[in-house]
Design a protein around this motif. Sequence first.
Motif, PDB file in Angstrom:
ATOM      1  N   ASN A  30       4.977   2.541 -10.822  1.00 42.18           N
ATOM      2  CA  ASN A  30       6.348   1.945 -10.965  1.00 42.18           C
ATOM      3  C   ASN A  30       6.866   1.733  -9.799  1.00 42.18           C
ATOM      4  N   ASP A  31       5.657   1.528  -8.960  1.00 42.56           N
ATOM      5  CA  ASP A  31       6.971   1.245  -7.676  1.00 42.56           C
ATOM      6  C   ASP A  31       7.731  -0.223  -7.169  1.00 42.56           C
ATOM      7  N   ARG A  32       8.651  -0.341  -7.016  1.00 46.52           N
ATOM      8  CA  ARG A  32       9.847  -1.187  -6.676  1.00 46.52           C
ATOM      9  C   ARG A  32       9.975  -1.368  -4.793  1.00 46.52           C
ATOM     10  N   ASP A  33      10.658  -3.175  -5.099  1.00 42.44           N
ATOM     11  CA  ASP A  33      10.415  -2.701  -3.938  1.00 42.44           C
ATOM     12  C   ASP A  33      12.350  -2.311  -3.327  1.00 42.44           C
ATOM     13  N   GLU A  34      12.673  -1.761  -2.819  1.00 39.92           N
ATOM     14  CA  GLU A  34      13.706  -1.379  -3.208  1.00 39.92           C
ATOM     15  C   GLU A  34      15.007  -1.681  -1.772  1.00 39.92           C
ATOM     16  N   LEU A  35      13.444  -2.253  -0.866  1.00 40.24           N
ATOM     17  CA  LEU A  35      14.898  -2.593   0.377  1.00 40.24           C
ATOM     18  C   LEU A  35      14.257  -4.415   0.859  1.00 40.24           C
ATOM     19  N   ASN A  76       0.916  -0.823  -0.117  1.00 44.54           N
ATOM     20  CA  ASN A  76      -0.105  -0.227   0.339  1.00 44.54           C
ATOM     21  C   ASN A  76       0.831   1.918   0.236  1.00 44.54           C
ATOM     22  N   THR A  77       1.954   1.888   0.278  1.00 45.07           N
ATOM     23  CA  THR A  77       2.691   2.835  -0.131  1.00 45.07           C
ATOM     24  C   THR A  77       4.179   1.922  -0.782  1.00 45.07           C
ATOM     25  N   SER A  78       4.531   2.753  -1.341  1.00 44.88           N
ATOM     26  CA  SER A  78       5.874   2.873  -1.573  1.00 44.88           C
ATOM     27  C   SER A  78       6.868   3.318  -0.504  1.00 44.88           C
ATOM     28  N   GLY A  79       6.978   2.917   0.593  1.00 47.19           N
ATOM     29  CA  GLY A  79       7.589   3.556   2.086  1.00 47.19           C
ATOM     30  C   GLY A  79       8.639   2.280   2.328  1.00 47.19           C
ATOM     31  N   GLU A  80       8.926   1.685   2.872  1.00 46.91           N
ATOM     32  CA  GLU A  80      10.170   0.809   2.380  1.00 46.91           C
ATOM     33  C   GLU A  80      10.405  -0.130   4.778  1.00 46.91           C
ATOM     34  N   ILE A  81       9.654  -1.315   4.906  1.00 48.85           N
ATOM     35  CA  ILE A  81      10.062  -1.181   5.804  1.00 48.85           C
ATOM     36  C   ILE A  81      11.076  -2.256   6.465  1.00 48.85           C
TER      37      ILE A  81
HETATM   38 CA    CA Z   1       8.800  -0.031  -2.506  1.00 50.37          CA
END
Ligand code: CA
Length: 145
Positions: free
Chosen positions: A133-138, A26-31
């Motif tokens: 275009n979100d990607r899993d950055e971490l 649901n977010t572009s943020g990374e946890i």
């Molecule tokens: Ca992401």
Amino acid sequence: MSKIENFLTPKQEEFIIKAIEAAENNTSGEIRVHIEKFTKKPPMDRALEVFCFLKMNETKLKNGVLIYVAIDSKKFAIIGDEGIDKVVSDNFWEKSKELMLSNFKNGEYAKGIEIAVLEVGNQLKKYFPKQQNDRDELSNEISKS
Ligand code: CA
Ligand code: CA
């Protein structure tokens, strides 16, 4: 001394990773969640070190959040990069820590971490909705040291 392998069962780890995946849906943020046995440093200082070590300071929108736990030291911290830190309410991190602590006190570590992931996920979703275009950055895996 507790073993780091015994802190969370494989099932609990999987559960937490699933919670991270769900939140990041649901977010572009990374946890990320990082667990280690022991630290002599104040948890916020150590969390910041880990944050940089994991290159969490390199997300595009500065919206990485780290949940850090040192099991034998009985310390933990939640830190967010400047993008998310400047938009959440002043007491957000503290409140999330308290929620974690109330579960940790009962030995409910997995649950405490999961609740923190959900809380953080809700804030990230609010301020950093998922982009096309979100990607899993971490990585969503739990890291350990
Ligand atoms: Ca992401
Ligand atoms: Ca991720």
